[in-house]
Structure formats: C-alpha cells, structure tokens
Design a protein around this motif. Structure first.
Motif, mmCIF file in Angstrom:
data_model
loop_
_atom_site.group_PDB
_atom_site.id
_atom_site.type_symbol
_atom_site.label_atom_id
_atom_site.label_comp_id
_atom_site.label_asym_id
_atom_site.label_seq_id
_atom_site.Cartn_x
_atom_site.Cartn_y
_atom_site.Cartn_z
ATOM 1 N N PHE A 109 36.175 47.153 30.957
ATOM 2 C CA PHE A 109 36.566 46.627 29.643
ATOM 3 C C PHE A 109 36.992 47.753 28.702
ATOM 4 O O PHE A 109 36.482 48.862 28.777
ATOM 5 C CB PHE A 109 35.418 45.863 28.984
ATOM 6 N N GLN A 144 36.966 47.336 25.182
ATOM 7 C CA GLN A 144 36.322 47.234 23.877
ATOM 8 C C GLN A 144 34.977 46.546 24.027
ATOM 9 O O GLN A 144 34.796 45.721 24.923
ATOM 10 C CB GLN A 144 37.176 46.339 22.960
ATOM 11 N N ARG A 153 32.329 43.773 22.676
ATOM 12 C CA ARG A 153 32.304 42.544 21.879
ATOM 13 C C ARG A 153 31.365 42.800 20.706
ATOM 14 O O ARG A 153 30.552 43.724 20.748
ATOM 15 C CB ARG A 153 31.761 41.392 22.730
ATOM 16 N N GLN A 192 27.587 44.337 20.765
ATOM 17 C CA GLN A 192 27.191 44.948 22.049
ATOM 18 C C GLN A 192 26.892 46.438 21.883
ATOM 19 O O GLN A 192 25.864 46.924 22.356
ATOM 20 C CB GLN A 192 28.294 44.765 23.095
ATOM 21 N N PRO A 212 25.845 33.608 21.193
ATOM 22 C CA PRO A 212 26.244 32.355 21.840
ATOM 23 C C PRO A 212 26.597 32.587 23.306
ATOM 24 O O PRO A 212 26.820 33.723 23.718
ATOM 25 C CB PRO A 212 27.484 31.936 21.052
ATOM 26 N N THR A 213 26.648 31.505 24.051
ATOM 27 C CA THR A 213 27.103 31.571 25.433
ATOM 28 C C THR A 213 28.476 32.230 25.462
ATOM 29 O O THR A 213 29.316 31.927 24.631
ATOM 30 C CB THR A 213 27.255 30.142 25.979
ATOM 31 N N GLY A 214 28.655 33.128 26.392
ATOM 32 C CA GLY A 214 29.951 33.799 26.474
ATOM 33 C C GLY A 214 30.070 34.987 25.531
ATOM 34 O O GLY A 214 31.085 35.669 25.513
ATOM 35 N N GLY A 215 29.022 35.243 24.763
ATOM 36 C CA GLY A 215 29.067 36.346 23.806
ATOM 37 C C GLY A 215 29.015 37.710 24.479
ATOM 38 O O GLY A 215 29.387 38.723 23.908
ATOM 39 N N GLY A 216 28.517 37.725 25.717
ATOM 40 C CA GLY A 216 28.439 38.988 26.440
ATOM 41 C C GLY A 216 27.055 39.598 26.411
ATOM 42 O O GLY A 216 26.886 40.798 26.226
ATOM 43 N N LYS A 217 26.053 38.767 26.631
ATOM 44 C CA LYS A 217 24.675 39.266 26.593
ATOM 45 C C LYS A 217 24.368 40.202 27.762
ATOM 46 O O LYS A 217 23.681 41.204 27.586
ATOM 47 C CB LYS A 217 23.690 38.081 26.602
ATOM 48 N N SER A 218 24.888 39.860 28.941
ATOM 49 C CA SER A 218 24.508 40.640 30.131
ATOM 50 C C SER A 218 24.790 42.128 29.961
ATOM 51 O O SER A 218 23.994 42.967 30.377
ATOM 52 C CB SER A 218 25.237 40.149 31.368
ATOM 53 N N ARG A 230 34.137 31.148 28.588
ATOM 54 C CA ARG A 230 33.260 32.311 28.441
ATOM 55 C C ARG A 230 34.018 33.622 28.551
ATOM 56 O O ARG A 230 33.590 34.649 28.062
ATOM 57 C CB ARG A 230 32.231 32.328 29.563
HETATM 58 P P1 ADP Z 1 26.502 35.355 28.016
HETATM 59 O O1 ADP Z 1 25.397 35.749 28.951
HETATM 60 O O2 ADP Z 1 26.269 35.810 26.608
HETATM 61 O O3 ADP Z 1 26.867 33.917 28.094
HETATM 62 P P2 ADP Z 1 28.107 37.020 29.712
HETATM 63 O O4 ADP Z 1 27.314 38.248 29.670
HETATM 64 O O5 ADP Z 1 28.043 36.153 30.923
HETATM 65 O O6 ADP Z 1 27.811 36.124 28.423
HETATM 66 O O7 ADP Z 1 29.623 37.400 29.409
HETATM 67 C C1 ADP Z 1 30.614 36.413 29.320
HETATM 68 C C2 ADP Z 1 31.938 36.915 29.857
HETATM 69 O O8 ADP Z 1 32.455 37.930 29.015
HETATM 70 C C3 ADP Z 1 31.817 37.541 31.229
HETATM 71 O O9 ADP Z 1 32.901 37.076 32.002
HETATM 72 C C4 ADP Z 1 31.888 39.030 30.966
HETATM 73 O O10 ADP Z 1 32.437 39.708 32.045
HETATM 74 C C5 ADP Z 1 32.792 39.092 29.750
HETATM 75 N N1 ADP Z 1 32.547 40.262 28.885
HETATM 76 C C6 ADP Z 1 31.357 40.732 28.450
HETATM 77 N N2 ADP Z 1 31.520 41.814 27.657
HETATM 78 C C7 ADP Z 1 32.860 42.033 27.571
HETATM 79 C C8 ADP Z 1 33.684 42.997 26.899
HETATM 80 N N3 ADP Z 1 33.157 43.964 26.133
HETATM 81 N N4 ADP Z 1 35.021 42.912 27.057
HETATM 82 C C9 ADP Z 1 35.566 41.934 27.817
HETATM 83 N N5 ADP Z 1 34.861 41.002 28.483
HETATM 84 C C10 ADP Z 1 33.518 41.034 28.363
#
Ligand code: ADP
Ligand code: ZN
Length: 712
Positions: free
Chosen positions: A11, A13, A15, A18, A36-42, A317
């Motif tokens: 990536f 940038q 989110r 992060q 939120p879901t899709g926010g990029g928690k992992s 997401r």
């Molecule tokens: P959550 O657990 O919050 O629902 P995820 O961690 O599954 O979200 O991330 C959602 C999607 O966003 C994934 O496909 C992930 O690869 C993508 N993602 C996470 N961080 C970034 C980033 N900095 N730039 C682009 N994509 C990202």
C-alpha cells in the motif's frame, strides 16, 4: 513507515488512524481501536508485528477466517500461521516448533485454545510481543455476538501482564465499549475512534414495487460483481436463489437452517468467485471477509439501523465504490410487526418495535441518508459532501404541500390527536377500516377528503412533518400524532409549506467517472481469469492474489516493466516477485494485440477513492461568486449559508473538475505549512484527526479549504 508499508503490504498510504495506532503499539502501549468494517483494523497489528521482536498473538473467534487471513499474509511474504481445531496434532506441533525457532511473526488462535495447559506452556516458551484481540466485542454480553470463551482472555492478560494489548472492534455502543475496557483491564489504553462514515458506499432506498424486476436489472447492470441479498426468511432465500438461477445468474442460499457442510461450501464458492450472488438471512456475515462485495441488497426490511449498518458494511471493504440498496414498502413492516407482537417480554417487545420504527423513519427520509445514519451513531456529517445516497444524487422534487398538510393536521385534530400515522392516513383516504367505522370517524368531514395522494405519498409527507417538528409522536407502543407548538402556529397563521414528493425512480442513477473508472473492461476480465487460475492453483481465495483495485489499475495503466508494476496498489515485494512476471506478460500480450500504450502508474495520494459528485445550481451560484474573488465569509453571508457549506461547495466544485481559480483563497504560507505537516502526520486526508492535532488554531472550514491545495 511508508516505505515499509509498500514493501510488505503493497500500500502507498495509511488509512485514517492506522499510522497513529501503529506508532502507539510499537511504543508498547495498550490501545483500543474502534473502526468500521473495512477501515483496515488488521494492519494495526500486522504492521507492528513485523517491527516487534517476538510473536504477535492474534485472538479471533472466526476460525473460518483464519486461513484466509494467514494466506493473505503469506502471499505478502509475511511469516504467519494459525492454530485451531481444524488442524491435526502433527500440524500443530510443526507450527509450535516453527514458532519456537522464531520462524513465525504472527500467530492466530481461537479463544478456546487459551485454557489448554499445553498451549499455555507453549506460549510461555516463546516471546509474545503483542496481544491483538480482534472482534473484541465478543467479550461483552451486551454485544450482538457474545462468546463465553472470550472470558479466557482475562487469564491471558494475567499470564502476560507486561505484554501490550490491542483490542479492536467495529461495534461502537458505549455500553459494550466500557465492558470491553473493564473486562480486558484496558483502563490505561489509548482509545482510537475513527469515523464510521464509509465514503465509498452509496445508500439507496427503492420502492418495493416490482422489486424482483428491479433486482434483475441491477444484476444485469453489475455483471460478475459479488452481491449479498438479504431476505426476511429462510424460505425466501431459497426461493429467490432458485429464481435467480433460472434467470441465468449464479446464486446460492445461505441461512442457519442449512446443513453446516452446505453452508460452508456455499460460502466458500462465494469467496472464491464461483457464484456471484449469495441470498441470505442475516445469519450470513460474521464469517465472511470478502473485500470485493460490490452490492448489498436488502430485499426485505432490516430489523434495526444497527443491523442495517452492519450488513451494508460488508460491501466495499477494499475501498472501491459499492452500492447498498434497500427495497421498501410500508406493507413490509406488517410482517415484522406480526413477529414483534409475539415477543412475550414487554421490554424486549417495545425495544424491537422502536428499532423497527427507526428503520421505517430511515426509509421515509427526505434528507441525506448518510447524514442520518451517522447521526444515529452520534457523528456529525455535512450533508453537502455526501454525494452518495439516492436523496443527494437525485433530490426529490418539491411541491406546495400547504393544503395536504392542513388536511393531515385537521384529521389529527378531529380525532383528538390520539391516533398514529396509519390511522390518520386511512381516514383521509376514506378506507373501510373497521376501527374507523366503530368509532364513527367515517362521519367526520375529513373522512375520504384526499384523492390526489397515495398512501405511500402521505406517509412520506407525514414523515417530513415529523422531521420538521410540526407534528410529534407521543407515547410509546402505539404512539399518536400530535401538533407541536410550531404546528399550531402553522395552522393558525395559514403559512405555506413546501415538501418533497416521493420519487418514483425505479433505477439508481449513478455518477460515472469513479476512480480508475476508465479501465479496460476486457483486459480486466482477462486478468480476473488469470487471478482465478492462480488462486485455484494455490488453493486460496482470488483476493489473496490481488484485490480488484489492483486489477483495475493494471487494466488502466497496462504496466509491463517490473518498476511500473510495483507501483500498483497492493503490489509489495513478495507479490512482485511471485506474480509480477505472469501478470506483466499477460498485460503485454494484450497491449500488443490491441496496440495500446503503457502508462506510468501514479502513486495515489488518497487510499480511499471518493465518489465523483454531482453539481447542483447551488454550487454554480457559489462558483459565480468565487469568480468575483469574494472570500468564503462574504459568499456565505451574501447567500445566507454557513461557511462550512460554502467550503463544502468549493470541495465539490473542485472534485467535479469545475474550472475555477481558487488561488486567492490559499492560506498564508506559514499556516499552510503547519496544516500540510499535520495532514502528512495523520497519514490520510480526513479532517478530524488533523483538527484534533492542531487544536483551536484553525477552524474546520479553514482546514477544509487548505486541504484543497494539498492535492497539487
Ligand atoms: P477491517 O478488519 O477493519 O474490516 P481489514 O483489515 O480487513 O478491515 O481491511 C479491509 C481492506 O482494506 C483489506 O482488503 C485491506 O487489505 C485493505 N487495506 C487496509 N489498509 C489499507 C491501506 N493502508 N491502503 C489500502 N488498502 C488497505
Ligand atoms: Zn446523502
């Protein structure tokens, strides 16, 4: 940090939040993340995991998801593994040996494993650097997904008192939040709350008339795009899935009543892009982490706003534009009311009825749906910048509603202001309602005096009178409509009123020109197939290979050198090595056959693409005044609008590509430098983190204005 992000995760940038969270965690401090879901928690634990010395232990309740997550990490060259009941003894031993030898950085485990003495012994032998607790709301009985095994985490915290903990959830209610903090001993943790707005999602409510025909049209307009359709009952999901198959679509049902094996394979086929559509009851969702769901359709009314938000949250997401469509008719609520009446516990019954009421209110809105959703969760949102709900995209027409409003109000007054919306409407339409006759209300002069509006029209008008505060609802259970003091004034003064008319749109009109929208569809399809072949070969879901955004960028820029290919979003070092040659070759063949030039892949500024926005007359009015070089404050006062609104107009004008010269509005160099630094530090383009950082120095509008100049 950005280099590291690109190398290991591909990536460009961060989110919003992060970067802050990652820095905080690496500094070994506890954190609690609401996103939120899709926010990029992992990424918030995966990134620190690579930077910290030992193993990051990730606790997750979703055994079905662990494999996909680990596959995705491994595809990025990150040493990760999981231990759960799906593995054999020998496999577990192997992973533990690898961990002891320092060959694993991220280890996923389910909470039930934590109480096993041998697992505890194993944990004691390795160095645990970070404890990440995913879906942390599962520890709370107040949440919607309580898992008793999550209580084991308390013990884990005691076992590793000095290891920093990171709890993450997308569930934001106050009660649950406090419970998590108490249970996990996170009193000292820093709390990070990101906006729950999902800018890439469009929300629309369509009339339920001919919903099946509309549904078919939607799928024809979205060929091959993954969709979840939510239905009310198990039977509905099966019959709809069957109908869709007869129509030629690939659809499968999913509900809690199916055999677990059928459920698993149906879900798997969806995740692996073998079926396009899953028709589900709300049981479907917890176990799914498909990032490229483009459509979430509610074929029937959801039970609550919370549920609706969570279900729609499964769309997009990956940050690409996706649609959430709900079919609504008031008649649909009757079914639900029937079930609610069967609830014996009075408190629960009232609660369910209130939730349904709120859902109906949402469906009957005449104003921005996104703002309403966010306000429901306690967040302010400027309606002007939505551009992504049916109301904002094609505002309903305004009509002179003076006479109809007077009729509604007099029907309320004549019946003693004791009856609800339906009763009042039935009365006005002259319905042969038994209760009306019993009460002799059919003898009133207002009985049957409306013939130029339908029942649905009248509900829409009434809901606007409610939201404008001319009438109110009194009492719980079966609330009656009452005139408010403002309503009384309205009647007394014989004021005129304009309200919105229910739209009869049957099709969603979409702003075109989304990010990467100009991509070559044919090449995209070719790359999708290639991705599917590779994924099947490696026995992983296609998105583990590359996300849709990556494929769209490839089909737009046609990168053929390793250097250019590596600039694609999602291409890190490992993926470049593993897939680079295969994909660039395919692209090259296509480019040569079609005589298309390769373009340089630009490095993205913003990770979450925004939808392009439609301009209205109000924006053009502002544009005229900008051409006269008036200040934001002057424009606001001349137009009788707030500065925030004008700032939003400017933003919209710029994003729509309007030809305007804003140079004279640029902040002083000194201020601009400060603001710019703050945005860079925040790692995103969101205003709220920047405002928090800068404190009182600048107003929200000033930051917003400055942001326009960051882009060049
Ligand atoms: P959550 O657990 O919050 O629902 P995820 O961690 O599954 O979200 O991330 C959602 C999607 O966003 C994934 O496909 C992930 O690869 C993508 N993602 C996470 N961080 C970034 C980033 N900095 N730039 C682009 N994509 C990202
Ligand atoms: Zn809107």
């Amino acid at each position: 940090m950005l280099n590291f992000l690109k190398t290991h995760f591909g990536f460009d940038q961060f989110r919003p939040w992060q970067a802050e969270i990652i820095r905080h965690v690496i500094a070994q401090k506890d954190a609690f993340v609401l996103m939120p879901t899709g926010g990029g928690k992992s990424l918030c634990f995966q990134f620190p995991a690579l930077k910290m010395p030992g193993v990051t232990l990730v606790i997750s309740p979703l055994i079905a998801l662990m494999k996909d997550q680990v596959d995705a990490l491994q595809a990025n060259g990150i040493p990760a593994a999981f231990i759960n009941s799906t593995l054999t003894r020998a496999e577990i031993d192997q992973i533990q040996t690898d961990a002891l030898k320092g060959r694993i950085k991220i280890l996923y485990a389910a909470p039930e494993r934590l109480i096993l003495p041998e697992f505890q012994l194993f944990l004691k032998q390795i160095t645990v650097s970070l404890l990440a607790i995913d879906e942390a709301h599962c520890i709370s009985e107040w949440g919607h997904d309580f898992r008793p095994e999550y209580r084991n985490l308390k013990m884990l915290r005691n076992l590793f008192p000095h290891v920093p903990a990171l709890a993450l959830t997308a569930t934001a209610t106050q009660k649950v939040r406090e419970d998590i903090i108490g249970q996990l001993n996170l009193e000292k943790a820093k709390i990070f709350i990101s906006s729950f707005n999902r800018p890439n999602l469009t929300y629309a409510v369509l009339p339920q008339k001919n919903s099946y025909g509309q549904l078919i049209n939607i799928f024809r307009d979205h060929p091959d795009q993954a969709a979840i359709v939510y239905c009310f009952s198990r039977k509905d999901t099966e019959s709809l899935a069957e109908q869709l198959c007869e129509e030629g679509f690939k659809a499968l049902p999913y509900h809690a009543g199916l055999e677990s094996e059928t459920r698993r394979t149906n879900q798997e086929k969806f995740i692996r892009d073998e079926v396009q559509i899953i028709v589900a009851t709300i049981a479907f969702g917890m176990g799914i982490d498909k990032p490229d769901v483009r459509l979430v359709i509610h074929y029937h009314l959801p039970k609550s706003i919370e549920g609706y938000y969570q279900e729609t949250g499964r769309a997009g997401r990956d940050g690409l534009p996706s649609d959430c469509i709900l079919f609504y008719s008031y008649a649909d609520t009757m079914k639900q009311q029937f079930f609610i009446r069967q609830i014996e516990n009075e408190r629960l019954r009232q609660n369910a009825s209130q939730k349904l009421d709120q859902m109906v209110q949402y469906c009957e809105l005449a104003t921005c749906r996104r703002s309403h959703l966010l306000a429901y969760f306690g967040e302010d949102h400027q309606p002007e910048i939505c551009g992504g709900c049916d109301i904002c995209l094609s505002p309903p027409e305004e009509i002179d509603a003076t006479i109809i409003t007077q009729k509604i109000m007099s029907a309320m007054v004549r019946t003693g202001q004791r009856f609800g919306t339906n009763y009042v409407i039935d009365l006005l339409l002259g319905a042969k309602n038994k209760k009306i006759i019993e009460r002799e209300h059919h003898k009133l002069s207002v009985y049957g005096i409306v013939d130029d509006f339908s029942k649905e029209d009248l509900r829409f008008i009434t809901s606007q009178l409610l939201s404008r505060g001319l009438i109110t609802k009194n009492g719980d259970g079966y609330p009656g409509l009452q005139l408010s003091p403002r309503g009384h004034d309205f009647l007394k003064q014989r004021e005129a009123i304009h309200l919105r008319k229910l739209k009869s749109i049957t099709k969603l009109s979409h702003p075109s020109g989304a990010v990467e929208d100009g991509y070559d569809r044919e090449l995209f399809e070719k790359l999708r197939l290639l991705r599917k072949t590779i994924a099947d070969d490696q026995e992983v879901p296609p998105f583990v290979v590359f996300g849709d955004l990556a494929l769209r960028q490839m089909a737009l820029y046609l990168p053929q050198s390793a250097e250019n290919f590596s600039r694609i979003s999602g291409v890190g070092e490992a993926k470049l090595k593993q897939y680079g040659a295969t994909f660039t070759e395919a692209i090259q063949t296509y480019a040569q056959e079609n005589n298309l030039p390769e373009k340089k892949v630009p490095v993205k500024k913003s990770a979450t693409p925004r939808r392009p926005q439609a301009l209205g007359s109000t924006h053009l009015e502002t544009q005229k005044l900008v051409q006269k070089k008036m200040s934001v404050a002057e424009i606001a006062s001349q137009r009788g609008l707030t500065c925030a609104t004008i700032a939003a107009h400017l933003e919209k004008l710029v994003s729509a590509g309007a030809q305007i010269d804003l140079g004279y509005l640029r902040p002083s160099d000194e201020n601009f430098a400060k603001i710019k630094a703050a945005f860079e530090k925040s790692g995103g383009m969101s205003l709220s983190p920047v405002q928090k950082m800068l404190g009182e120095q600048f107003s929200y509008e000033e930051l917003r204005l400055a942001r326009l100049f960051l882009k060049d």
